[in-house]
Design a protein around this motif. Structure first.
Motif: not given
Length: 333
Positions: A249-259, A278-284
Motif C-alpha cells: 500500500x503506498x504511503x500517498x494512498x487517498x484511503x487509510x492504510x487499513x482501508x 496464507x501468511x500475509x505481510x504488509x509493506x507501506x
C-alpha cells in the motif's frame, strides 16, 4: 519474465494418443514344419502423450499454436511371438505449476510442480494379443488374434499458475514492479501510469548466507477484480500458488492504510477464500516521502495481527528488514 505476448498461461489443445497394434494370427511354418502351431506375437502399445515439468520454461507459448498433438500408433505383432514396436511417446515440456484439465467437464486431471515430473495426459491404446495366447488343449491352432485398442482423443486445457515463494499484491502503481527490480535482477516495465505490468514477473531475491527465494509481481488488482474488472481477474489464479502474500500500500494512498489493505484482502477472499489461510505481510511503500512524525502517526492506523513495515524501494529503506519478515513468513530454515 519479459512482458508482452510471449507470456501465455492458457492453451486448449486436442490430444490423440496412438492406437495399439494388432496381434498376429501367424502359424509357424518352415522347411521342416508344414503344420506348426500358433506363434503370432502381440501388438505394440500406442504412443502416450506425456507432460514433463521443465523449470527452463516459464510460459505455454510453445504450445499455443500446436492445436493438435498426435502420438504414433503401435506396430502389429509378427511371427515367432515377436511383439510389435510401441508407438513413440509424445512428450510435452511444460513449466512448473501447469495444471491439466478436461476441456469439456472442467475436471482437473493433474498438475506438474516438480522438475522432471512426468504424467500421462492421454494414454495410448494397448496392443492386441497374438494367437499364441489362445492356444489350448481343445483349440490347437487358433487362427485369430486381438485387434489393437483404440487411442484416446480429447480436448485438454493446460493452465499455468506461477510458482513463487512471495506474491506481490497491490493496486496499480503501488510500487510492486519497482520493489522487484530493486531486490532482484528482474527488469519489469516501470512507469507512472496504471497497468504497466501486463503479465506476472518473477525475480530471485538474494538473502543472507547464500539463500534466496522467488518473488512474483502479479498485475495490479483493482476494486471489483474478483468480478472480472481490470486485469486482476485474469491473473488472480497466479496468487494461489504463492506461499506468502506481500500486500503493498503506498504511503500517498487517498484511503487509510487499513482501508486499502481490507479492500485488497476482500478481492482475494471473494476470488478464493483459501487465500486467507496464507501468511500475509504488509509493506507501506514510498515511505521516503514521510517524516518521522507522520510515519509514527500512520503506524497507529496499521491493521492488527499482520506483520507490517514501512519501506522505500527508491531510497533502499527497510528492504533488509522486509526480507527478514518474508523469510520468517515463508518458514524457511
Amino acid at each position: 519474465m519479459s512482458q508482452g505476448s510471449n507470456f501465455v498461461d492458457y492453451v486448449k489443445i486436442c490430444c490423440r494418443s496412438g492406437k495399439g497394434g494388432a496381434g498376429s494370427s501367424h502359424l509357424h511354418r518352415d522347411k521342416m514344419t508344414s503344420t506348426g502351431g500358433p506363434d503370432g506375437g502381440d501388438g505394440g502399445r500406442g504412443g502416450h502423450i506425456i507432460l514433463r515439468g521443465n523449470p527452463q520454461f516459464w510460459t505455454l507459448l510453445h504450445l499455443k499454436y500446436r492445436k493438435h498433438i498426435l502420438a504414433p500408433d503401435g506396430e502389429p505383432g509378427s511371427s515367432s511371438t515377436s511383439t510389435g514396436k510401441s508407438g513413440k511417446d509424445e512428450i510435452l515440456e511444460v513449466p512448473l505449476g501447469t495444471i491439466a484439465k478436461d476441456a469439456e467437464t472442467g475436471e482437473t486431471l493433474f498438475e506438474i510442480t516438480a522438475e522432471g515430473e512426468t504424467k500421462i495426459l492421454t494414454a495410448g491404446g494397448r496392443g492386441g494379443l497374438g494367437n499364441w495366447h489362445f492356444k489350448s488343449s481343445t483349440l490347437q491352432t487358433p487362427r485369430f488374434a486381438q485387434p489393437g485398442e483404440s487411442g484416446i482423443e480429447q480436448w485438454v486445457v493446460l493452465e499455468l499458475k506461477v510458482l513463487a515463494d512471495v506474491g506481490l499484491v497491490g493496486f496499480p502503481n503501488a510500487g510492486k514492479s519497482t520493489l522487484l527490480s530493486v531486490v532482484s535482477a528482474a527488469k519489469p516495465e516501470i512507469a507512472d501510469y496504471p497497468f504497466t505490468t501486463l503479465v506476472p514477473n518473477l525475480g530471485i531475491v538474494a538473502y543472507r548466507g547464500g539463500k534466496s527465494f522467488v518473488m512474483a509481481d502479479i498485475p495490479g488488482i483493482i476494486e471489483g477484480a474478483s468480478k472480472g474488472k481490470g486485469l486482476g481477474y485474469r491473473f488472480l489464479r497466479h496468487i494461489e500458488r504463492n506461499s506468502v502474500l506481500l500486500f503493498m500500500v503506498p504511503a500517498d494512498t487517498s484511503r487509510t492504510i487499513s482501508e486499502e489493505y481490507e479492500i485488497l484482502k476482500s478481492e482475494l477472499q471473494q476470488y478464493n477464500p483459501e487465500l486467507m489461510q496464507k501468511p500475509h505481510v504488509l509493506a507501506v511503500t514510498k515511505s521516503d516521502m514521510l517524516d518521522e512524525e507522520l510515519q509514527a502517526e500512520m503506524k497507529k492506523d496499521l491493521p492488527e495481527n499482520i506483520p507490517a513495515i514501512f519501506i522505500s524501494s527508491v531510497a533502499q529503506k527497510g528492504l533488509n528488514e522486509l526480507k527478514d519478515m518474508l523469510w520468517t513468513a515463508i518458514g524457511s530454515d
